[in-house]
Motif scaffolding. Structure first.
Motif, PDB file in Angstrom:
ATOM      1  N   PRO A   1      22.565  41.211 -17.987  1.00  0.00           N
ATOM      2  CA  PRO A   1      23.162  40.493 -17.023  1.00  0.00           C
ATOM      3  C   PRO A   1      24.115  39.051 -17.829  1.00  0.00           C
ATOM      4  CG  PRO A   1      21.100  40.552 -16.625  1.00  0.00           C
ATOM      5  CD  PRO A   1      21.144  41.077 -17.684  1.00  0.00           C
ATOM      6  N   THR A   2      25.254  39.208 -17.262  1.00  0.00           N
ATOM      7  CA  THR A   2      26.259  37.933 -17.992  1.00  0.00           C
ATOM      8  C   THR A   2      26.683  37.164 -16.691  1.00  0.00           C
ATOM      9  OG1 THR A   2      28.314  37.420 -19.090  1.00  0.00           O
ATOM     10  CG2 THR A   2      28.037  39.524 -17.585  1.00  0.00           C
ATOM     11  N   ASP A   3      26.945  35.830 -17.038  1.00  0.00           N
ATOM     12  CA  ASP A   3      27.603  35.060 -15.859  1.00  0.00           C
ATOM     13  C   ASP A   3      29.150  34.791 -16.143  1.00  0.00           C
ATOM     14  OD1 ASP A   3      27.347  33.328 -18.028  1.00  0.00           O
ATOM     15  OD2 ASP A   3      26.241  31.713 -17.110  1.00  0.00           O
ATOM     16  N   THR A   4      29.455  35.659 -16.983  1.00  0.00           N
ATOM     17  CA  THR A   4      30.863  35.383 -17.504  1.00  0.00           C
ATOM     18  C   THR A   4      31.633  36.594 -16.628  1.00  0.00           C
ATOM     19  OG1 THR A   4      30.470  34.520 -19.653  1.00  0.00           O
ATOM     20  CG2 THR A   4      32.598  35.347 -19.503  1.00  0.00           C
ATOM     21  N   TRP A   5      32.174  36.247 -15.421  1.00  0.00           N
ATOM     22  CA  TRP A   5      32.672  36.917 -14.926  1.00  0.00           C
ATOM     23  C   TRP A   5      34.139  36.896 -14.397  1.00  0.00           C
ATOM     24  CZ3 TRP A   5      29.568  38.317  -9.527  1.00  0.00           C
ATOM     25  CH2 TRP A   5      28.207  38.868 -10.065  1.00  0.00           C
ATOM     26  N   VAL A   6      34.622  35.571 -14.901  1.00  0.00           N
ATOM     27  CA  VAL A   6      35.992  35.164 -14.423  1.00  0.00           C
ATOM     28  C   VAL A   6      36.830  34.647 -15.682  1.00  0.00           C
ATOM     29  CG1 VAL A   6      37.310  33.584 -12.930  1.00  0.00           C
ATOM     30  CG2 VAL A   6      35.359  34.481 -12.182  1.00  0.00           C
ATOM     31  N   ASP A   7      37.922  35.182 -15.741  1.00  0.00           N
ATOM     32  CA  ASP A   7      38.946  34.527 -16.750  1.00  0.00           C
ATOM     33  C   ASP A   7      40.374  34.164 -15.951  1.00  0.00           C
ATOM     34  OD1 ASP A   7      40.456  34.087 -18.805  1.00  0.00           O
ATOM     35  OD2 ASP A   7      40.725  35.882 -19.528  1.00  0.00           O
ATOM     36  N   GLY A   8      40.144  32.931 -15.463  1.00  0.00           N
ATOM     37  CA  GLY A   8      41.531  32.532 -14.456  1.00  0.00           C
ATOM     38  C   GLY A   8      41.463  33.164 -13.375  1.00  0.00           C
ATOM     39  N   ARG A   9      42.492  34.128 -13.422  1.00  0.00           N
ATOM     40  CA  ARG A   9      42.965  34.586 -12.059  1.00  0.00           C
ATOM     41  C   ARG A   9      42.290  36.097 -12.105  1.00  0.00           C
ATOM     42  NH1 ARG A   9      47.117  32.266  -9.052  1.00  0.00           N
ATOM     43  NH2 ARG A   9      47.598  30.418  -9.876  1.00  0.00           N
ATOM     44  N   LEU A  10      41.508  36.378 -12.947  1.00  0.00           N
ATOM     45  CA  LEU A  10      40.836  37.700 -13.023  1.00  0.00           C
ATOM     46  C   LEU A  10      39.133  37.684 -12.900  1.00  0.00           C
ATOM     47  CD1 LEU A  10      40.681  40.797 -13.567  1.00  0.00           C
ATOM     48  CD2 LEU A  10      40.592  40.142 -16.216  1.00  0.00           C
ATOM     49  N   ALA A  11      38.693  38.463 -12.028  1.00  0.00           N
ATOM     50  CA  ALA A  11      37.290  38.562 -11.684  1.00  0.00           C
ATOM     51  C   ALA A  11      36.705  39.931 -11.706  1.00  0.00           C
ATOM     52  CB  ALA A  11      36.984  37.595 -10.520  1.00  0.00           C
ATOM     53  N   LEU A  12      35.424  39.898 -12.343  1.00  0.00           N
ATOM     54  CA  LEU A  12      34.785  41.260 -12.257  1.00  0.00           C
ATOM     55  C   LEU A  12      34.003  41.201 -10.952  1.00  0.00           C
ATOM     56  CD1 LEU A  12      33.078  41.148 -15.837  1.00  0.00           C
ATOM     57  CD2 LEU A  12      35.435  42.345 -15.222  1.00  0.00           C
ATOM     58  N   THR A  13      33.794  42.616 -10.446  1.00  0.00           N
ATOM     59  CA  THR A  13      33.051  42.654  -9.234  1.00  0.00           C
ATOM     60  C   THR A  13      32.388  43.986  -9.175  1.00  0.00           C
ATOM     61  OG1 THR A  13      33.166  42.604  -6.752  1.00  0.00           O
ATOM     62  CG2 THR A  13      35.186  43.867  -7.970  1.00  0.00           C
ATOM     63  N   GLY A  14      31.327  43.992  -8.391  1.00  0.00           N
ATOM     64  CA  GLY A  14      30.411  45.334  -8.325  1.00  0.00           C
ATOM     65  C   GLY A  14      29.916  45.751  -9.915  1.00  0.00           C
ATOM     66  N   ASP A  15      30.027  47.206 -10.073  1.00  0.00           N
ATOM     67  CA  ASP A  15      29.353  47.466 -11.248  1.00  0.00           C
ATOM     68  C   ASP A  15      30.144  46.951 -12.658  1.00  0.00           C
ATOM     69  OD1 ASP A  15      27.469  48.933 -10.228  1.00  0.00           O
ATOM     70  OD2 ASP A  15      28.184  50.877 -10.275  1.00  0.00           O
ATOM     71  N   ALA A  16      31.293  46.716 -12.261  1.00  0.00           N
ATOM     72  CA  ALA A  16      32.170  45.668 -13.518  1.00  0.00           C
ATOM     73  C   ALA A  16      31.610  44.545 -13.956  1.00  0.00           C
ATOM     74  CB  ALA A  16      33.466  45.891 -13.238  1.00  0.00           C
ATOM     75  N   ALA A  17      30.924  43.897 -12.995  1.00  0.00           N
ATOM     76  CA  ALA A  17      30.341  42.570 -13.352  1.00  0.00           C
ATOM     77  C   ALA A  17      28.800  42.807 -13.471  1.00  0.00           C
ATOM     78  CB  ALA A  17      30.378  41.759 -11.924  1.00  0.00           C
ATOM     79  N   HIS A  18      27.926  43.520 -12.608  1.00  0.00           N
ATOM     80  CA  HIS A  18      26.381  43.897 -12.874  1.00  0.00           C
ATOM     81  C   HIS A  18      25.988  45.137 -12.805  1.00  0.00           C
ATOM     82  CE1 HIS A  18      27.296  44.089  -8.593  1.00  0.00           C
ATOM     83  NE2 HIS A  18      27.712  42.829  -8.634  1.00  0.00           N
ATOM     84  N   PRO A  19      26.172  46.230 -13.551  1.00  0.00           N
ATOM     85  CA  PRO A  19      25.910  47.394 -13.431  1.00  0.00           C
ATOM     86  C   PRO A  19      24.217  47.278 -13.645  1.00  0.00           C
ATOM     87  CG  PRO A  19      26.840  47.165 -15.762  1.00  0.00           C
ATOM     88  CD  PRO A  19      27.238  45.837 -14.715  1.00  0.00           C
ATOM     89  N   MET A  20      23.531  48.184 -12.810  1.00  0.00           N
ATOM     90  CA  MET A  20      22.291  48.237 -12.710  1.00  0.00           C
ATOM     91  C   MET A  20      21.575  49.721 -12.625  1.00  0.00           C
ATOM     92  SD  MET A  20      21.913  46.616  -8.770  1.00  0.00           S
ATOM     93  CE  MET A  20      23.006  45.223  -9.230  1.00  0.00           C
TER      94      MET A  20
END
Length: 387
Positions: free
Chosen positions: A275-294
């Motif tokens: 897990p990581t809480d680093t999902w966002v860089d300004g105007r870019l965000a991770l979502t779904g498996d790119a953010a939290h693959p399980m």
């Protein structure tokens, strides 16, 4: 000004879910999918109430129910002797408790439903567009020098190329591999009646088998997962059919029959990430498996992706009167709302995998614990399905 509010990179379930939710809220959305068509290879998936509540709010649940199956219950069995250990009834009480039903559906069918919904909502869907370069600055985002937007979502899955902008981690191999199969019921013989009405999980030492019906009960979905000795040895080619048969050699007849209904020409090694809480860089965000693959043991991959989409659209709606939209704050609020929950799901999935695959005394204790569980005890799923 860009002609697009949000650029979604990846047209899987998470990508299309986000696109539909945002477009329904009045945002201009474009989806770039690298494959030549919006489709996925796979078989069945499970949609728990935390996902079907979202689909109901989006007005899509009736289509999902028509394409899928509402199983009677979840049944946990010992893969070695076939003993039924416990079950969870998906009855009226369950649906009332969680506000929506439990549904199993073919992955392709869900993607098709989301695709049609996006078309109705006016999403600009573009297949055959692999994003090779993404520029993000204070003014907006630009993909490959031609697709401009105010913000971008990386919905490009476990192997996300865009995640590397935010973290230097890599996918972690569990050493387990999955084989799948989805066949017309008319082509299977000797199947247990439970597998045609329920979600049935047989778990054993280092292996498990899952079965449930699909497409209004016309198909049987089977998944077999096992720990690969070849992976442990460091073999370049591991998890082959011979390892599959060896892993399940000591299992009960029902499991042995299920192995015959798997596709043996393809396999899926199982990965996740920490897990990581680093999902966002300004105007870019991770979502779904790119953010939290399980890992798949809680059957929550698609469910959490749909939760992401619902949450992000909600954060955008809270700020809908701002002009221009403050996408960096919207994305940051989305990440703050979601990262702790998805981290818990990721971590718990790993724990459940260990519980499913234990042996010896631990297996005996697990079986005794499950056998003694009251059938109306929801303590292990309330946190997951009620949120």
């Amino acid at each position: 000004m860009a002609d697009t509010d949000v650029l979604v990179i990846g047209g899987g379930i998470g990508g299309l879910g986000n696109a539909y939710a945002l477009a329904s809220g009045g945002h201009r959305v474009r989806v770039l999918e690298r494959s030549p068509a919006f489709t996925e290879v796979g078989a069945g998936l499970q949609l728990a109430p935390n996902a079907t509540r979202v689909l109901r709010e989006w007005g899509l649940l009736d289509e999902v129910l028509d394409a899928g199956v509402q199983p009677r219950r979840l049944v946990l069995k010992d893969a070695v002797d076939g003993t039924e250990l416990t079950s969870l009834e998906f009855d009226k009480g369950f649906t009332a408790r969680y506000g929506a039903p439990y549904v199993v559906i073919h992955r392709t069918d869900l993607l098709d439903i989301l695709h049609r919904a996006c078309l109705r909502a006016g999403v600009d869907l573009r297949a055959g567009h692999e994003v090779r370069d993404l520029t993000v600055d204070d003014r907006g985002v630009r993909a490959d020098g031609e697709h401009e937007a105010d913000a971008a979502l990386a919905a490009d899955g476990l192997w996300s190329s865009l995640r590397s902008r935010l973290t230097d981690d890599t996918p972690i191999c569990s050493g387990y591999v999955a084989y799948r199969g989805a066949l017309p019921v008319s082509e299977v013989t000797g199947v247990d009646a439970d597998a045609l009405t329920d979600v049935v999980v047989h778990f054993g030492p280092g292996c498990h088998l899952v079965q449930y019906p699909l497409r209004r009960g016309e198909m049987l979905n089977t998944v077999a997962v096992f720990a690969s000795p070849g992976y442990q040895r460091g073999d370049a080619d591991w998890g082959g059919p011979e390892e599959l048969d060896a892993a399940f050699a000591g299992t009960c007849p029902a499991v042995q029959r299920g192995l015959a209904w798997l596709w043996r020409d393809r396999r899926w090694p199982m990965y996740d990430r920490l897990p990581t809480d680093t999902w966002v860089d300004g105007r870019l965000a991770l979502t779904g498996d790119a953010a939290h693959p399980m890992l798949q043991y809680l059957a929550q991959g698609a469910c959490q992706a749909l939760e992401d989409a619902h949450c992000l659209a909600g954060e955008a709606a809270k700020r809908q009167h701002a002009e221009p939209a403050d996408w960096p704050e919207i994305l940051a609020a989305f990440a703050r709302s979601r990262s702790a929950r998805t981290a818990r799901v990721q971590s718990t999935a790993r724990i459940w995998g260990e519980l499913w695959h234990c042996d010896g005394l631990t297996r005996s204790l697990r079986n005794a614990l499950l056998t003694g569980r009251a059938l109306d005890d929801y303590q292990y799923v309330d946190w997951l399905y009620l949120d």
